[in-house]
Design a protein around this motif. Structure first.
Motif, PDB file in Angstrom:
ATOM      1  N   SER A  35      11.255  27.146  17.731  1.00  0.00           N
ATOM      2  CA  SER A  35      10.677  28.490  17.635  1.00  0.00           C
ATOM      3  C   SER A  35      11.534  29.510  18.365  1.00  0.00           C
ATOM      4  O   SER A  35      11.640  30.664  17.934  1.00  0.00           O
ATOM      5  CB  SER A  35       9.260  28.485  18.207  1.00  0.00           C
ATOM      6  OG  SER A  35       8.707  29.780  18.220  1.00  0.00           O
ATOM      7  N   ALA A  36      12.157  29.112  19.473  1.00  0.00           N
ATOM      8  CA  ALA A  36      12.974  30.036  20.256  1.00  0.00           C
ATOM      9  C   ALA A  36      14.182  30.542  19.481  1.00  0.00           C
ATOM     10  O   ALA A  36      14.711  31.608  19.797  1.00  0.00           O
ATOM     11  CB  ALA A  36      13.423  29.368  21.554  1.00  0.00           C
ATOM     12  N   THR A  37      14.610  29.785  18.465  1.00  0.00           N
ATOM     13  CA  THR A  37      15.756  30.244  17.666  1.00  0.00           C
ATOM     14  C   THR A  37      15.417  31.480  16.850  1.00  0.00           C
ATOM     15  O   THR A  37      16.317  32.167  16.361  1.00  0.00           O
ATOM     16  CB  THR A  37      16.234  29.119  16.727  1.00  0.00           C
ATOM     17  OG1 THR A  37      15.156  28.764  15.831  1.00  0.00           O
ATOM     18  CG2 THR A  37      16.645  27.889  17.518  1.00  0.00           C
ATOM     19  N   ARG A  38      14.132  31.781  16.696  1.00  0.00           N
ATOM     20  CA  ARG A  38      13.714  32.961  15.931  1.00  0.00           C
ATOM     21  C   ARG A  38      13.474  34.174  16.830  1.00  0.00           C
ATOM     22  O   ARG A  38      13.064  35.232  16.354  1.00  0.00           O
ATOM     23  CB  ARG A  38      12.420  32.647  15.151  1.00  0.00           C
ATOM     24  CG  ARG A  38      12.586  31.518  14.161  1.00  0.00           C
ATOM     25  CD  ARG A  38      11.342  31.329  13.295  1.00  0.00           C
ATOM     26  NE  ARG A  38      10.193  30.860  14.088  1.00  0.00           N
ATOM     27  CZ  ARG A  38       9.143  31.604  14.350  1.00  0.00           C
ATOM     28  NH1 ARG A  38       9.088  32.854  13.938  1.00  0.00           N
ATOM     29  NH2 ARG A  38       8.132  31.118  15.056  1.00  0.00           N
ATOM     30  N   LEU A  39      13.735  34.010  18.113  1.00  0.00           N
ATOM     31  CA  LEU A  39      13.516  35.112  19.049  1.00  0.00           C
ATOM     32  C   LEU A  39      14.603  36.166  18.882  1.00  0.00           C
ATOM     33  O   LEU A  39      15.792  35.854  18.834  1.00  0.00           O
ATOM     34  CB  LEU A  39      13.511  34.585  20.485  1.00  0.00           C
ATOM     35  CG  LEU A  39      13.241  35.605  21.594  1.00  0.00           C
ATOM     36  CD1 LEU A  39      11.841  36.196  21.442  1.00  0.00           C
ATOM     37  CD2 LEU A  39      13.391  34.944  22.958  1.00  0.00           C
ATOM     38  N   ARG A  40      14.189  37.433  18.792  1.00  0.00           N
ATOM     39  CA  ARG A  40      15.122  38.538  18.610  1.00  0.00           C
ATOM     40  C   ARG A  40      15.313  39.281  19.920  1.00  0.00           C
ATOM     41  O   ARG A  40      14.393  39.381  20.731  1.00  0.00           O
ATOM     42  CB  ARG A  40      14.614  39.507  17.545  1.00  0.00           C
ATOM     43  CG  ARG A  40      14.474  38.897  16.174  1.00  0.00           C
ATOM     44  CD  ARG A  40      13.860  39.871  15.189  1.00  0.00           C
ATOM     45  NE  ARG A  40      14.766  40.960  14.872  1.00  0.00           N
ATOM     46  CZ  ARG A  40      14.451  42.246  14.997  1.00  0.00           C
ATOM     47  NH1 ARG A  40      13.272  42.601  15.451  1.00  0.00           N
ATOM     48  NH2 ARG A  40      15.319  43.192  14.673  1.00  0.00           N
ATOM     49  N   LEU A  41      16.517  39.779  20.103  1.00  0.00           N
ATOM     50  CA  LEU A  41      16.839  40.621  21.251  1.00  0.00           C
ATOM     51  C   LEU A  41      17.034  42.035  20.739  1.00  0.00           C
ATOM     52  O   LEU A  41      17.985  42.316  20.003  1.00  0.00           O
ATOM     53  CB  LEU A  41      18.107  40.110  21.947  1.00  0.00           C
ATOM     54  CG  LEU A  41      18.521  40.819  23.231  1.00  0.00           C
ATOM     55  CD1 LEU A  41      17.442  40.681  24.293  1.00  0.00           C
ATOM     56  CD2 LEU A  41      19.841  40.244  23.757  1.00  0.00           C
ATOM     57  N   ASN A  42      16.108  42.931  21.078  1.00  0.00           N
ATOM     58  CA  ASN A  42      16.156  44.281  20.532  1.00  0.00           C
ATOM     59  C   ASN A  42      15.410  45.214  21.474  1.00  0.00           C
ATOM     60  O   ASN A  42      14.845  44.785  22.485  1.00  0.00           O
ATOM     61  CB  ASN A  42      15.526  44.306  19.134  1.00  0.00           C
ATOM     62  CG  ASN A  42      15.866  45.586  18.370  1.00  0.00           C
ATOM     63  OD1 ASN A  42      16.898  46.205  18.611  1.00  0.00           O
ATOM     64  ND2 ASN A  42      14.997  45.974  17.455  1.00  0.00           N
ATOM     65  N   SER A  43      15.413  46.485  21.163  1.00  0.00           N
ATOM     66  CA  SER A  43      14.650  47.466  21.928  1.00  0.00           C
ATOM     67  C   SER A  43      14.188  48.558  20.986  1.00  0.00           C
ATOM     68  O   SER A  43      14.933  48.976  20.099  1.00  0.00           O
ATOM     69  CB  SER A  43      15.503  48.059  23.054  1.00  0.00           C
ATOM     70  OG  SER A  43      14.744  48.948  23.836  1.00  0.00           O
ATOM     71  N   ASN A  44      12.954  48.985  21.159  1.00  0.00           N
ATOM     72  CA  ASN A  44      12.384  50.010  20.307  1.00  0.00           C
ATOM     73  C   ASN A  44      12.299  51.319  21.073  1.00  0.00           C
ATOM     74  O   ASN A  44      11.843  51.337  22.219  1.00  0.00           O
ATOM     75  CB  ASN A  44      10.987  49.564  19.840  1.00  0.00           C
ATOM     76  CG  ASN A  44      10.437  50.468  18.749  1.00  0.00           C
ATOM     77  OD1 ASN A  44      10.258  51.667  18.963  1.00  0.00           O
ATOM     78  ND2 ASN A  44      10.170  49.901  17.591  1.00  0.00           N
ATOM     79  N   TYR A  45      12.721  52.400  20.441  1.00  0.00           N
ATOM     80  CA  TYR A  45      12.738  53.698  21.114  1.00  0.00           C
ATOM     81  C   TYR A  45      11.338  54.093  21.582  1.00  0.00           C
ATOM     82  O   TYR A  45      11.154  54.549  22.715  1.00  0.00           O
ATOM     83  CB  TYR A  45      13.295  54.755  20.154  1.00  0.00           C
ATOM     84  CG  TYR A  45      13.379  56.140  20.741  1.00  0.00           C
ATOM     85  CD1 TYR A  45      14.277  56.433  21.762  1.00  0.00           C
ATOM     86  CD2 TYR A  45      12.565  57.167  20.269  1.00  0.00           C
ATOM     87  CE1 TYR A  45      14.366  57.706  22.298  1.00  0.00           C
ATOM     88  CE2 TYR A  45      12.648  58.443  20.797  1.00  0.00           C
ATOM     89  CZ  TYR A  45      13.548  58.699  21.810  1.00  0.00           C
ATOM     90  OH  TYR A  45      13.622  59.959  22.339  1.00  0.00           O
TER      91      TYR A  45
END
Length: 817
Positions: A50-60
Motif C-alpha cells: 500500500s505504501a507504494t501508492r503514497l504520493r508526495l505532494n502539496s496543495n495550495y
C-alpha cells in the motif's frame, strides 16, 4: 497489571511458570504469540504494498488558514481576480535585448508550452504574446490601441520597431517587461485542480515540466527564471529525494547507540525491525485514509522511527535485567510486558498530545501532519508494545548483555560509584541550589531574548530553501529587474454592479495607493485609479496638469473601456488595489496589513467596501496572524495535557512541578535559539515546540516515577535518585541521543526549513534530557517532601523483583519516548 515478586523468584530458580497468569490481554498475546507474529508479518507485507501508492505532494489551499477573514475574502473573490493568488512568474532573459526576432520566437514557443501545462488558468495567462497584453495611445483621431505584438508581426526590423513602440505605450515596463529591456515575463495563474484529470494539481509533476521547459529553451545565452508558490513546493519535493538517505542515517545512528547500550546484536536487530515496521505500517495506512505526504509531514516518519527505537530500548532493558537474574526469556518478556505495557501506553499518549494539539491550528496541512503523526503513534502501540516483546520472547538476549546488566546492578551497592557520587552532588542542598539558580538565570536570559522572536519569514525569497538555491537566485533577479515584485498585497474594493469606476470610489482607491507609496516596504502600486490618471494624461496630449482624476463620470467611463481586465472584474463590481512589496518579511507584512486595515476601517461607505486581503503577501499576513495566536494556544494545551497526565501518574503536584519546570525552561531556550539562528515562528517551525514538549516529558516521567517509587518505600531522595540513575540513566541518555541523532541528520538537507527543524528538535531533545537528569533532582530537593513512613506503593509506579542475590530492586515503570 503487576508482577508478583514470588513469580519472579520462582522462575529464577527454574520453577514452572503458569501460562494462565497475568492479565487477559497478556494471555491473549503470549499464549497465541505465533499468531501475533504471523498477523504482523502479513500486515507488514500488505501495508508495504500500500505504501507504494503514497504520493508526495502539496496543495495550495491546504496551506491557507481558511478560518481567517483575509483568506475567506480571498476565496470568495478569487475567481474574479487575476494573478492575486497562486501564480507562477516565468522570466525569459535575452542575451542582449528582447527586441530581437530570435528572442521573441523563443518567447512565443515558451508561452505556447506553458499554455498547455495542466492546471493553468489559460484565459488569465499573460505575456507579450497573449491577446490581453495591449497598448493604448492618443492620436489625432482619438484613442487607438491593439496587441503589443500585433497579428502582422513577421520578425522584420520594422515589426520589431513596432513592438518596441507598443511596449513603451503599454504601461507594462516593470510588470511584464524588465526596466532594462533585457527580459520579459510570462504570468501563469494556476487552478487548484488539473483540468485533464480533475485531481488536485500535482506540483511535483508541474515543477518537473517547468524544468524540462527551462532545459529545452535555456540555450544561446537565453536564461529562464521561475518564481511562485508552485515552484517552491516543487523544489521542496525535489529536495526531499534525499529523505531515504536521511532515513538510513537515522537508522544507523539508532542502531549504533542501541548496540552500545545492549551489546546484543540479535535484540538490537529486533528493535530495528519493529521500529522500521512501524514506519512501513504508517506509510501504508496513509493512502488508505486518503492522506498524502507534503514537505512538512514527510518529517513525521523520522520521529516515529526514533520514538520506536527509544521504546524498544526500554523493553530490552526490562528483558535483559530479568534474563540476567536467570529468568526464562518467555517469562522475562511476559514480566516486562506486565510492567511496561501501561507505562508505554502512557508515554505514547504524551507523545500523541504533542502531535494532537497541532490540530487546533486552522491550517489543513498542519492538521494533516497531526493526523499522520497520530497514525504513527497508534502503530507504535502495536509494533513496540506488543510485537517487540513477543519477538524477544523467541530470541531472548545474548549472554554478554545479561551478564553486563547483572554486574551493573551489583555496582549500585558501591557507595563510591560514579552514579552515587553524582546523585549526592545533585541532591545536596548546595548542589541543588546552584543548579536551580543556574536554571533561573538561563530562564531569565532566555525570556529576554525570546521576546524578540518574530512571526513569519525573516529572509527574502523562499526561506524554506537555502539562500543559494536556484529558486532564491531567480527571485533575486526578479526583484532587481522588475518594479512589480513577486510579493503582492492586494486590497479588494467591492462595489455595486457596474459601479467600480465611480469618481468617489476611485478617489478613495487613489488615496489608499498614495498611502501605500509612502511606506518604505512598498516598491510600487497598481490600481484602476492610477491607471486612469495615466490614461487621462495621455488623452490630453501628455500635459502634466491633467494627471488627475476628473469629477466627470463620462470621462472616467471612457477610460474604463481601454483598461486591461486585471484591473477590475467582468461585472465592474470589484477592483484590486495592489501594493508590490520589497519582501515578505514578517515586519513588512505586518506594517502593510495594519496600514491597509486602518484605511479600510476609516473609509468604508455604502457604495464601496474595502476588503482585505489577497495576493501572496496578503495570504502570508493572514498565516502569520493565525500562527501567532495558535502558538500560545498550542503551548497552553500541550502543557495542560502534560500536567494532567503527570498528575495522574505521580499523584503529587510537587512531583508534577519537578517534571514540568525543566520542560518550560527548554521551551524558553528554544525560542531564544530561534532568535539567535534568525528563524521566525511560522507554519514550518510551529510544530517544533509542541513535539519537543510532548516527547520530552517522557524523560521526566521515567526518572520521577522511579524516584517516587523508591521514596515511598522509605529511601532518601539521594538513594532514590541513585536508583533512578541506575535503572534509567543510560536509557534516558540513549533516548536523548537517539532522538537528537535521528533529527540532526536533517541539518544536511538542502531544504532550509527542514534543517532548521532538525536543529531545534535536536536541541530540545538533548536539553530535555539534561533537564530530567540534572534540574529535576535539584528541584526535588526543595519541592518533594521526605516520606513520613513507608507507604503502600501504587502498582502503576514500580514492581519489585529479585536480583539473584537476595536483594530487591525497583523495576522502572515509565519508558522514555
Amino acid at each position: 497489571m503487576t508482577t508478583d515478586p514470588q513469580d519472579v523468584a520462582a522462575s529464577a530458580v527454574g520453577a514452572p511458570f503458569d501460562p494462565r497468569s497475568g492479565s487477559r490481554i497478556e494471555r491473549l498475546i503470549f499464549n497465541g504469540r505465533a499468531w501475533v507474529v504471523g498477523l504482523c508479518v502479513l500486515l507488514t507485507v500488505l501495508l508495504a504494498f500500500s505504501a507504494t501508492r503514497l504520493r508526495l505532494n502539496s496543495n495550495y489551499e491546504d496551506m491557507l488558514p481558511t478560518n481567517h477573514p483575509y483568506i475567506q475574502n480571498f476565496l470568495k473573490y478569487r475567481s474574479e481576480l487575476t494573478g492575486a493568488g497562486n501564480t507562477l512568474r516565468i522570466i525569459v532573459e535575452a542575451p542582449n535585448t528582447i527586441y530581437d526576432a530570435q528572442y521573441l520566437d523563443r518567447l512565443q514557443k515558451i508561452n505556447d508550452e506553458l499554455f498547455l501545462l495542466p492546471g493553468v488558468d489559460r484565459p488569465r495567462m499573460k505575456s507579450l504574446w497573449t491577446a490581453n497584453t495591449r497598448w493604448v495611445s492618443v492620436t489625432a483621431d482619438g484613442l487607438d490601441g491593439g496587441r503589443v505584438i500585433p497579428d502582422e508581426y513577421d520578425g522584420t526590423p520594422t515589426s520589431l520597431d513596432a513592438v518596441r513602440t507598443n511596449v513603451l505605450r503599454s504601461g507594462e515596463i516593470g510588470q511584464l517587461v524588465a526596466s532594462d529591456f533585457k527580459s520579459s515575463a510570462v504570468l501563469v495563474p494556476l487552478l487548484s485542480l488539473d483540468t485533464e484529470t480533475q485531481q488536485p494539481l500535482d506540483y511535483h509533476q508541474l515543477s518537473q515540466r517547468l524544468e524540462q521547459i527551462r532545459t529545452k529553451f535555456e540555450t544561446a545565452g537565453t536564461k529562464i527564471h521561475i518564481v511562485g508558490f508552485a515552484k517552491v513546493v516543487g523544489d521542496l519535493i525535489d529536495g526531499l529525494s534525499q529523505v531515504i538517505a536521511f532515513f538510513g542515517a537515522a537508522l544507523a545512528i539508532a542502531a549504533v547507540l542501541l548496540y552500545w547500550y545492549t551489546r546484543c546484536i540479535r535484540s538490537t536487530a529486533v528493535v530495528l525491525i519493529c521500529s522500521t515496521a512501524a514506519v512501513v505500517w504508517q506509510l501504508g495506512l496513509l493512502p488508505l485514509f486518503g492522506f498524502e505526504l507534503d514537505p512538512y509531514s514527510v518529517l513525521v516518519p523520522f520521529l516515529v522511527l526514533a520514538i520506536g527505537m527509544s521504546h524498544g530500548a526500554q523493553k530490552m532493558n526490562g528483558i535483559i535485567q530479568d534474563i540476567g537474574r536467570g529468568v526464562d526469556r518467555l517469562v522475562a518478556a511476559r514480566f516486562t510486558f506486565r510492567r511496561l505495557f501501561l507505562a508505554g501506553l502512557t508515554a505514547l499518549l504524551c507523545d500523541a498530545v504533542g502531535f494532537a494539539v497541532l490540530g487546533i491550528i486552522k491550517i489543513e496541512s498542519i492538521r494533516q501532519l497531526a493526523w499522520i503523526a497520530s497514525i504513527g503513534v497508534a502503530v507504535l502501540i502495536l509494533t513496540n508494545l506488543i510485537l517487540l516483546p513477543v519477538l524477544l520472547s523467541y530470541i531472548g538476549v545474548g549472554r554478554r548483555a545479561a551478564q553486563r546488566s547483572l554486574q551493573a546492578g551489583r555496582r549500585l551497592d558501591d557507595a563510591s560509584s560514579g552514579v552515587n557520587r553524582f546523585a549526592r552532588a545533585l541532591t545536596s542542598t548546595r548542589g541543588a541550589l546552584i543548579i536551580v539558580i543556574g536554571g533561573a538565570v538561563l530562564c531569565a536570559g532566555g525570556l529576554s531574548v525570546a521576546t524578540h522572536l518574530k512571526v513569519g519569514d525573516l529572509d527574502p525569497g523562499a526561506p524554506e530553501l537555502r539562500v543559494d538555491s536556484r529558486y532564491n537566485t531567480d527571485n533575486r533577479y526578479v526583484g532587481s529587474h522588475y518594479g512589480a515584485s513577486s510579493d503582492a498585497f492586494v486590497v479588494m474594493v467591492k462595489t455595486a454592479d457596474a459601479q467600480c469606476a465611480q469618481y468617489e470610489t476611485l478617489m478613495r482607491v487613489d488615496a489608499l495607493e498614495w498611502q501605500f507609496r509612502q511606506m518604505p516596504e512598498v516598491v510600487s502600486t497598481a490600481s484602476l485609479a492610477s491607471l486612469s490618471r495615466r490614461m487621462l494624461l495621455g488623452l490630453n496630449e501628455g500635459n502634466g496638469k491633467w494627471y488627475e482624476l476628473l469629477p466627470n463620470q463620462s470621462m472616467l467611463n471612457s477610460v474604463l473601456m481601454q483598461v486591461p481586465p486585471e484591473y477590475f472584474n467582468q461585472g465592474c463590481s470589484l477592483l484590486p488595489v495592489i501594493a508590490y512589496l520589497k519582501d515578505h518579511k514578517a515586519d513588512s507584512l505586518d506594517s502593510v496589513a495594519r496600514k491597509a486595515q486602518a484605511f479600510a476601517d476609516a473609509n468604508q461607505t455604502p457604495d464601496a467596501t474595502f476588503v482585505l486581503a489577497a495576493g501572496n503577501s496578503g495570504i502570508e499576513a493572514a498565516t502569520n496572524a493565525v500562527v501567532s495566536v495558535a502558538n500560545r494556544q498550542m503551548l497552553y494545551m500541550v502543557y495542560g495535557a502534560v500536567v494532567l497526565l503527570c498528575l495522574v501518574t505521580f499523584r503529587s503536584w510537587r512531583a508534577v512541578l519537578c517534571a514540568v519546570l525543566p520542560l518550560m525552561l527548554t521551551s524558553v531556550l528554544c525560542e531564544a535559539l530561534m532568535v539567535g539562528l534568525n528563524i521566525g515562528l511560522k507554519v514550518a517551525t510551529l510544530p517544533v515546540v509542541a513535539l519537543g514538549v510532548g516527547i520530552g516529558v517522557d524523560y521526566s516521567l521515567y526518572v520521577m516515577s522511579v524516584m517516587l517509587a523508591e521514596m515511598r518505600r522509605g529511601k532518601s531522595l539521594t538513594d532514590a535518585y541513585a536508583m533512578a540513575m541506575h535503572f534509567t540513566g543510560k536509557v534516558v541518555l540513549l533516548t536523548g541521543f537517539t532522538l537528537a541523532g535521528g533529527v540532526a541528520t536533517w541539518l544536511l538537507s538542502p531544504i532550509k526549513f527542514q534543517a532548521d527543524m532538525g536543529a531545534l528538535l535536536a536541541f530540545m531533545f538533548l536539553w530535555n534530557m539534561v533537564g530530567a537528569l540534572v534540574l529535576l533532582p535539584a528541584l526535588a530537593r526543595f519541592l518533594l517532601r521526605a516520606p513520613r513512613a513507608m507507604q503502600a506503593m501504587p502498582s502503576n509506579l514500580a514492581d519489585t523483583t529479585g536480583d539473584g542475590d537476595g536483594h530487591r530492586r525497583a523495576v522502572p515503570f515509565v519508558s522514555p519516548a
